[in-house]
Design an enzyme around this catalytic site. Structure first.
Site, PDB file in Angstrom:
ATOM      1  N   HIS A 262       0.846  -1.193   0.000  1.00 58.59           N
ATOM      2  CA  HIS A 262       0.000   0.000   0.000  1.00 58.59           C
ATOM      3  C   HIS A 262       0.878   1.239   0.000  1.00 58.59           C
ATOM      4  O   HIS A 262       1.928   1.252   0.643  1.00 58.59           O
ATOM      5  CB  HIS A 262      -0.921   0.021   1.232  1.00 58.59           C
ATOM      6  CG  HIS A 262      -2.066   0.965   1.061  1.00 58.59           C
ATOM      7  ND1 HIS A 262      -1.971   2.297   1.375  1.00 58.59           N
ATOM      8  CD2 HIS A 262      -3.304   0.774   0.560  1.00 58.59           C
ATOM      9  CE1 HIS A 262      -3.120   2.881   1.089  1.00 58.59           C
ATOM     10  NE2 HIS A 262      -3.946   1.979   0.583  1.00 58.59           N
ATOM     11  N   ASP A 319      -7.947  -5.556  -0.049  1.00 62.54           N
ATOM     12  CA  ASP A 319      -8.414  -6.480  -1.089  1.00 62.54           C
ATOM     13  C   ASP A 319      -7.996  -7.922  -0.834  1.00 62.54           C
ATOM     14  O   ASP A 319      -8.433  -8.830  -1.539  1.00 62.54           O
ATOM     15  CB  ASP A 319      -7.874  -6.032  -2.462  1.00 62.54           C
ATOM     16  CG  ASP A 319      -8.466  -4.694  -2.874  1.00 62.54           C
ATOM     17  OD1 ASP A 319      -9.669  -4.507  -2.680  1.00 62.54           O
ATOM     18  OD2 ASP A 319      -7.714  -3.839  -3.381  1.00 62.54           O
TER      19      ASP A 319
END
Ligand code: CMC
Length: 384
Positions: A262, A319
């Site tokens: 991320h 996700d």
């Protein structure tokens, strides 16, 4: 070019001031309008979060009732939209369907005030998503149900067998909290896209349609579909997790560990933590087993013990586990990113509205560092 700073991917550019979402990437903190995500996921409905995002405060009962009544009033789709849907290719990806239908939604109405556009888009989004599923499975379209929650109505229009509203509590509650977890994430790629398009004073529909296009990408929301496909692939090919990790580490392979990494979170993604726990609870509740969930947990363990991921501070993101939950709820793989759209809509809308209300905002127009040819002369085509 002295005054222009080079910042590929805008990793250190603050493109706006915002009051909506706070993230601390080191500590793994996420707050919407100051409220910790964990409290919202436990204690309020998705409708309250929508209201909070867009209008800046948690609604009282009268405000919530008024909001719900407006959502119910605007829930049906115009016939023309359903005709457009029917004419799209049968195998159109549900994200393409969403983007297309949102882009044209405003064209069925006279220009309206901002609040009407916002309500209209929110209210109709669940039918747009549900009908894209009904179309691909060749089932009739069911009408929205007055009095149902957003999550419940979506679930009924997606999986129902008749217009009579019937949805299991577990399905409704799981979708409701999944939507909350996805509701906003400050200036990510799709949100920045919505602001970028909106900064040219394009319509809400044009801006959100563009955001849906951005979200479909595998490095962004499309990753939730890719995670499940990756897990399936590993199983189908009988590849060991260690071998898969080796493949990921080999930069020439072009294979990434989907659902990992991320831009902002460097220790953990609080959404992934919540989802991992919810997955365990939901699977126990439903009494289902899915080897993909076990495989995902194993893969997380193997990756987190590997120097490559440790050094780069790569952890599971939102996700990584969401797909296993969607699957347990019966949602087909190519609908996963559409679920993300439904959750993220209030965030996109809130950010778009904030941008429009901000006197400092001007058209988004990044600069560049030109590295092409110096001036040169055109030669006739016969000499090239
Ligand atoms: N697998 C393997 N290596 C990775 C991964 C990954 N998933 N993510 C980052 N890296 C490596 C990257 O190759 C780079 O290595 P090096 O320093 O040797 O060049 C280093 O880690 C830093 O990564 P980056 O590409 O500079 O990071 P970024 O901030 O530009 O990208 C990201 C962030 C999320 C796009 C990226 O981590 C990624 O592609 N992850 C996989 C796709 C994914 O799961 N996306 C969902 C994001 S979260 C929610 C959402 O938006 O939907």
């Amino acid at each position: 070019t002295g005054a222009i700073s080079y910042d590929p991917g805008y990793g250190s550019t603050g493109s706006c001031k915002s009051e909506i979402t706070f993230i601390d990437g080191e500590k793994g903190i996420l707050r919407y309008r100051g409220y910790p995500l964990e409290q919202l996921a436990e204690g309020v409905s998705f409708e309250e979060v929508m209201y909070l995002m867009i209008w800046g405060k948690l609604p009282n009962q009268a405000e919530l009732d008024g909001f719900n009544a407006k959502l119910a009033e605007h829930a049906e789709l115009p016939e023309g939209i359903v005709a457009v849907l029917d004419n799209l290719p049968k195998n159109a990806h549900p994200m393409t369907v969403m983007q297309t239908l949102v882009a044209t939604l405003g064209d069925y109405y006279e220009p309206a005030d901002e609040e009407t556009d916002i309500i209209r888009l929110l209210a109709k989004s669940k039918a747009l998503a549900a009908y894209s599923y009904r179309k691909q499975t060749g089932k009739e379209y069911l009408k929205p149900s007055k009095g149902a929650s957003f999550a419940g109505d979506f679930a009924h229009m997606t999986f129902g067998t008749s217009d009579e509203y019937k949805v299991s509590d577990v399905l409704e509650a799981s979708l409701d909290s999944l939507f909350i977890l996805h509701a906003d994430h400050e200036q990510n790629c799709s949100t920045s896209t919505a602001r970028m398009i909106g900064s040219a004073q394009a319509s809400l529909y044009a801006s959100i349609s563009g955001a849906i296009g951005a979200l479909s990408g595998p490095l962004h929301g499309g990753a939730n579909q890719k995670v499940i496909e990756m897990l399936e692939n590993i199983r189908a090919e009988g590849r060991s997790l260690e071998d898969h990790i080796e493949l990921v580490k080999d930069k020439s392979s072009d294979v990434k560990l989907m659902g990992f990494g991320h831009r902002v979170y460097k220790n953990f993604d609080p959404r992934a933590r919540i989802l991992k726990k919810s997955a365990d609870e939901l699977f126990a509740d439903l009494g289902v087993e899915d080897p993909a969930l076990d495989l995902a947990k194993e893969l997380e363990k193997v990756a987190l013990e590997d120097e490559y991921f440790v050094k780069r501070r790569l952890y599971p993101n939102v996700d990584f586990y969401s797909g296993t939950i969607y699957r347990a709820l019966g949602i087909p793989t190519n609908m996963f990113t559409v679920m993300f759209v439904l959750g993220r809509l209030p965030g996109w809308i809130a950010q778009w509205k904030e941008m429009r209300d901000d006197a400092d905002q001007r058209i988004h127009r990044p600069r560049q560092i030109y590295i092409g040819e110096n001036e040169r002369n055109v030669t006739p085509i016969s000499e090239r």
